[in-house]
Write a protein that holds these residues in place. Structure first.
Motif, short mmCIF file in Angstrom:
data_model
loop_
_atom_site.label_atom_id
_atom_site.label_comp_id
_atom_site.label_asym_id
_atom_site.label_seq_id
_atom_site.Cartn_x
_atom_site.Cartn_y
_atom_site.Cartn_z
N TYR A 19 6.79 57.12 25.15
CA TYR A 19 7.75 56.19 24.59
C TYR A 19 8.66 56.90 23.58
O TYR A 19 9.86 56.61 23.51
N GLY A 20 8.10 57.84 22.83
CA GLY A 20 8.91 58.62 21.90
C GLY A 20 9.96 59.45 22.62
O GLY A 20 11.11 59.55 22.17
N ILE A 21 9.59 60.05 23.73
CA ILE A 21 10.54 60.83 24.52
C ILE A 21 11.64 59.91 25.06
O ILE A 21 12.82 60.27 25.07
N LYS A 22 11.27 58.70 25.49
CA LYS A 22 12.26 57.75 25.98
C LYS A 22 13.23 57.35 24.86
O LYS A 22 14.44 57.25 25.09
N LEU A 23 12.71 57.12 23.66
CA LEU A 23 13.58 56.77 22.54
C LEU A 23 14.56 57.89 22.22
O LEU A 23 15.75 57.63 21.98
N SER A 44 14.70 59.33 15.19
CA SER A 44 13.67 59.78 14.26
C SER A 44 12.30 59.21 14.60
O SER A 44 11.29 59.92 14.57
N LEU A 45 12.26 57.92 14.92
CA LEU A 45 10.99 57.32 15.31
C LEU A 45 10.49 57.88 16.63
O LEU A 45 9.28 58.05 16.82
N GLY A 46 11.40 58.16 17.55
CA GLY A 46 11.00 58.79 18.81
C GLY A 46 10.40 60.16 18.59
O GLY A 46 9.39 60.52 19.20
N LEU A 47 11.00 60.93 17.70
CA LEU A 47 10.47 62.25 17.38
C LEU A 47 9.09 62.14 16.73
O LEU A 47 8.17 62.89 17.05
N LEU A 48 8.94 61.19 15.82
CA LEU A 48 7.65 60.97 15.16
C LEU A 48 6.58 60.55 16.16
O LEU A 48 5.45 61.09 16.15
N PHE A 49 6.89 59.62 17.06
CA PHE A 49 5.93 59.19 18.07
C PHE A 49 5.53 60.35 18.98
O PHE A 49 4.37 60.50 19.34
N THR A 50 6.50 61.17 19.35
CA THR A 50 6.21 62.30 20.22
C THR A 50 5.32 63.32 19.53
O THR A 50 4.32 63.78 20.12
#
Length: 77
Positions: A19-23, A44-50
């Motif tokens: 999901y982070g990569i998708k964001l 930023s949230l996508g990077l954090l999730f990844t």
């Protein structure tokens, strides 16, 4: 039963990383998704999730390999 629990434990961070990569991908192509007000926050949230998802997965594998004794000397405690 133990393998099923381990699979579920690894499935959740894997989904979070995907999901982070998708964001991040949507941010690069200027597609703003609904709950995020600005693109930089979405990225930023996508990077954090990844990072969190891949980091949890890598830590899980390192811990498992330490228990088995299959890591090199520099990765042992």
């Amino acid at each position: 039963m133990g393998r099923l629990i381990a699979f579920i434990i690894l499935l959740i961070p894997g989904i979070m990383a995907a999901y982070g990569i998708k964001l991040m991908r949507d941010s690069v192509f200027n597609k703003l998704l609904e709950p995020y007000p600005v693109l930089w926050l979405q990225f930023s949230l996508g990077l954090l999730f990844t990072i969190l998802g891949i980091g949890f997965f890598a830590g899980f594998l390192l811990n498992r390999d330490r228990k088995k004794g299959t890591v090199s000397k520099r990765f042992q405690k």
